[in-house]
Design a protein around this motif. Structure first.
Motif, PDB file in Angstrom:
ATOM      1  N   HIS A   1       0.822  -1.205   0.000  1.00 45.62           N
ATOM      2  CA  HIS A   1       0.000   0.000   0.000  1.00 45.62           C
ATOM      3  C   HIS A   1       0.864   1.267   0.000  1.00 45.62           C
ATOM      4  O   HIS A   1       0.500   2.261  -0.629  1.00 45.62           O
ATOM      5  CB  HIS A   1      -0.980  -0.015   1.173  1.00 45.62           C
ATOM      6  CG  HIS A   1      -2.023  -1.086   1.026  1.00 45.62           C
ATOM      7  ND1 HIS A   1      -2.972  -1.065   0.025  1.00 45.62           N
ATOM      8  CD2 HIS A   1      -2.258  -2.215   1.723  1.00 45.62           C
ATOM      9  CE1 HIS A   1      -3.749  -2.123   0.122  1.00 45.62           C
ATOM     10  NE2 HIS A   1      -3.330  -2.844   1.151  1.00 45.62           N
ATOM     11  N   TYR A   2       1.998   1.224   0.674  1.00 47.78           N
ATOM     12  CA  TYR A   2       2.932   2.348   0.634  1.00 47.78           C
ATOM     13  C   TYR A   2       3.438   2.539  -0.791  1.00 47.78           C
ATOM     14  O   TYR A   2       3.536   3.674  -1.290  1.00 47.78           O
ATOM     15  CB  TYR A   2       4.102   2.109   1.596  1.00 47.78           C
ATOM     16  CG  TYR A   2       5.166   3.176   1.515  1.00 47.78           C
ATOM     17  CD1 TYR A   2       5.010   4.390   2.167  1.00 47.78           C
ATOM     18  CD2 TYR A   2       6.325   2.966   0.773  1.00 47.78           C
ATOM     19  CE1 TYR A   2       5.984   5.379   2.084  1.00 47.78           C
ATOM     20  CE2 TYR A   2       7.301   3.945   0.685  1.00 47.78           C
ATOM     21  CZ  TYR A   2       7.119   5.146   1.347  1.00 47.78           C
ATOM     22  OH  TYR A   2       8.083   6.117   1.257  1.00 47.78           O
TER      23      TYR A   2
ATOM     24  N   ARG B   1       0.802   4.236  -2.802  1.00 51.46           N
ATOM     25  CA  ARG B   1       0.585   5.616  -2.374  1.00 51.46           C
ATOM     26  C   ARG B   1       1.694   6.539  -2.871  1.00 51.46           C
ATOM     27  O   ARG B   1       1.460   7.711  -3.132  1.00 51.46           O
ATOM     28  CB  ARG B   1       0.494   5.644  -0.843  1.00 51.46           C
ATOM     29  CG  ARG B   1       0.039   6.944  -0.261  1.00 51.46           C
ATOM     30  CD  ARG B   1      -0.211   6.866   1.245  1.00 51.46           C
ATOM     31  NE  ARG B   1       0.981   6.482   1.992  1.00 51.46           N
ATOM     32  CZ  ARG B   1       1.114   5.340   2.662  1.00 51.46           C
ATOM     33  NH1 ARG B   1       0.149   4.442   2.685  1.00 51.46           N
ATOM     34  NH2 ARG B   1       2.222   5.077   3.325  1.00 51.46           N
ATOM     35  N   THR B   2       2.887   6.017  -3.024  1.00 48.33           N
ATOM     36  CA  THR B   2       4.027   6.848  -3.413  1.00 48.33           C
ATOM     37  C   THR B   2       4.349   6.767  -4.906  1.00 48.33           C
ATOM     38  O   THR B   2       5.397   7.247  -5.339  1.00 48.33           O
ATOM     39  CB  THR B   2       5.279   6.463  -2.602  1.00 48.33           C
ATOM     40  OG1 THR B   2       5.581   5.086  -2.837  1.00 48.33           O
ATOM     41  CG2 THR B   2       5.068   6.720  -1.116  1.00 48.33           C
TER      42      THR B   2
END
Length: 94
Positions: A31-32, A35-36
């Motif tokens: 998920h990181y 998101r990035t």
């Protein structure tokens, strides 16, 4: 293809939790990564512009400038680049 991209490509069919378990990555890491994505794309664009500037300085010097002079040449532009910024491999070793 990296493991995160594999999860993104197959998540509808198999689910994020299952794919992350199989691939041995944490769901929070996936998920990181998602998101990035925008930040990574911007950084890649900035790196491509920087690489073009480095090549231009190197060509203008007829291939005689090394890292210190190229860094100085980069910093004469409107935007300064820190000397410790990672540099892509642009020129053949020689």
């Amino acid at each position: 293809m990296n493991r995160f991209q594999c999860v993104a490509d197959h998540q509808r069919r198999h689910g994020v939790k299952r794919l992350c378990t199989i691939l041995g990555i944490a769901r929070s890491s996936f998920h990181y990564w998602r998101r990035t994505a925008v930040h990574r794309a911007r950084r890649q664009e900035a790196d491509a512009r920087l690489a073009a500037r480095i090549r231009a300085v190197h060509q203008e010097s007829d291939g005689t400038y090394g890292a210190p002079r190229i860094t100085a040449g980069r910093n004469t532009d409107a935007r300064r680049v820190h000397r410790d910024r990672p540099r892509p491999a642009l020129l053949p070793a020689g």
